[in-house]
Design a protein around this motif. Structure first.
Motif, PDB file in Angstrom:
ATOM      1  N   TRP A   1       0.826  -1.210   0.000  1.00 38.68           N
ATOM      2  CA  TRP A   1       0.000   0.000   0.000  1.00 38.68           C
ATOM      3  C   TRP A   1       0.859   1.258   0.000  1.00 38.68           C
ATOM      4  N   THR A   2       1.783   1.334  -0.929  1.00 43.63           N
ATOM      5  CA  THR A   2       2.697   2.470  -0.996  1.00 43.63           C
ATOM      6  C   THR A   2       2.076   3.652  -1.737  1.00 43.63           C
ATOM      7  N   SER A   3       2.536   4.824  -1.378  1.00 41.47           N
ATOM      8  CA  SER A   3       2.161   6.059  -2.064  1.00 41.47           C
ATOM      9  C   SER A   3       3.412   6.913  -2.144  1.00 41.47           C
TER      10      SER A   3
ATOM     11  N   ILE B   1       7.728   8.563   0.609  1.00 39.62           N
ATOM     12  CA  ILE B   1       6.908   7.363   0.446  1.00 39.62           C
ATOM     13  C   ILE B   1       6.186   7.052   1.749  1.00 39.62           C
ATOM     14  N   SER B   2       4.893   6.786   1.661  1.00 41.02           N
ATOM     15  CA  SER B   2       4.149   6.216   2.791  1.00 41.02           C
ATOM     16  C   SER B   2       3.852   4.764   2.434  1.00 41.02           C
ATOM     17  N   TYR B   3       3.864   3.894   3.452  1.00 38.34           N
ATOM     18  CA  TYR B   3       3.665   2.471   3.180  1.00 38.34           C
ATOM     19  C   TYR B   3       3.338   1.722   4.469  1.00 38.34           C
TER      20      TYR B   3
ATOM     21  N   LEU C   1       2.225   1.884   9.952  1.00 35.88           N
ATOM     22  CA  LEU C   1       2.284   2.953   8.962  1.00 35.88           C
ATOM     23  C   LEU C   1       3.671   3.567   9.056  1.00 35.88           C
ATOM     24  N   ARG C   2       4.401   3.545   7.949  1.00 35.83           N
ATOM     25  CA  ARG C   2       5.746   4.111   7.918  1.00 35.83           C
ATOM     26  C   ARG C   2       5.833   5.175   6.847  1.00 35.83           C
ATOM     27  N   TYR C   3       6.815   6.027   7.044  1.00 34.87           N
ATOM     28  CA  TYR C   3       7.053   7.139   6.114  1.00 34.87           C
ATOM     29  C   TYR C   3       8.558   7.227   5.882  1.00 34.87           C
ATOM     30  N   ALA C   4       8.944   7.305   4.627  1.00 30.85           N
ATOM     31  CA  ALA C   4      10.357   7.418   4.272  1.00 30.85           C
ATOM     32  C   ALA C   4      10.557   8.663   3.411  1.00 30.85           C
ATOM     33  N   GLU C   5      11.661   9.355   3.694  1.00 30.75           N
ATOM     34  CA  GLU C   5      11.992  10.579   2.963  1.00 30.75           C
ATOM     35  C   GLU C   5      13.461  10.524   2.564  1.00 30.75           C
TER      36      GLU C   5
ATOM     37  N   SER D   1      20.902  12.457   0.627  1.00 34.05           N
ATOM     38  CA  SER D   1      22.049  11.565   0.772  1.00 34.05           C
ATOM     39  C   SER D   1      21.666  10.213   1.377  1.00 34.05           C
ATOM     40  N   GLU D   2      20.535  10.139   2.099  1.00 33.77           N
ATOM     41  CA  GLU D   2      20.092   8.877   2.680  1.00 33.77           C
ATOM     42  C   GLU D   2      18.590   8.920   2.960  1.00 33.77           C
ATOM     43  N   TRP D   3      18.032   7.732   3.197  1.00 33.96           N
ATOM     44  CA  TRP D   3      16.623   7.620   3.541  1.00 33.96           C
ATOM     45  C   TRP D   3      16.432   7.834   5.036  1.00 33.96           C
ATOM     46  N   GLU D   4      15.480   8.672   5.401  1.00 35.86           N
ATOM     47  CA  GLU D   4      15.053   8.862   6.777  1.00 35.86           C
ATOM     48  C   GLU D   4      13.699   8.178   6.917  1.00 35.86           C
ATOM     49  N   ILE D   5      13.576   7.275   7.891  1.00 35.04           N
ATOM     50  CA  ILE D   5      12.361   6.474   8.048  1.00 35.04           C
ATOM     51  C   ILE D   5      11.728   6.770   9.399  1.00 35.04           C
ATOM     52  N   ALA D   6      10.407   6.938   9.400  1.00 34.68           N
ATOM     53  CA  ALA D   6       9.656   7.166  10.639  1.00 34.68           C
ATOM     54  C   ALA D   6       8.529   6.153  10.738  1.00 34.68           C
TER      55      ALA D   6
END
Length: 115
Positions: free
Chosen positions: A24-26, A37-39, A47-51, A55-60
């Motif tokens: 269920w990515t957006s 990306i939300s997924y 529910l996770r969010y990546a930005e 230089s790198e991915w930050e994931i919450a």
């Protein structure tokens, strides 16, 4: 007559390898062209969010209460801050999460449980 453009190469990256797979990515691109990306991460149903910060991915982890984060829909506002609508399967609710630059806030928008 249409012309066909063939991509020379793809840049493929693993964003989050914590779970088995994501569903269920957006995806949205910010004003700098960076992806957000939300997924839902399976099997945790978080529910996770990546930005991509350049230089790198930050994931919450935005919401991890029960089986949540399903059917995400992501949008970025004029400040490139994320807003995510999604389903919580445990409570059968439509939820909305937003990031103000410091903290995630989650709202229950609609909740209907069958009798």
């Amino acid at each position: 007559q249409a012309s066909i453009v063939v991509a020379q190469s793809w840049n493929i990256q693993v964003v989050d390898s914590d779970g088995e797979f994501s569903s269920w990515t957006s995806l949205e691109l910010d004003s700098s062209g960076h992806p957000h990306i939300s997924y839902c991460l399976i099997p945790y149903f978080d529910l996770r969010y990546a930005e991509w910060n350049g230089s790198e991915w930050e994931i919450a982890i935005v919401d991890s209460t029960g089986e949540t984060g399903c059917q995400t829909s992501l949008d970025l506002d004029y400040n490139d801050l994320p807003h995510i609508a999604y389903i919580d399967y445990d409570t059968e609710s439509v939820n909305y999460a937003c990031w103000n630059g410091s903290v995630w806030t989650v709202y229950v928008i609609d909740q209907e449980r069958p009798a």
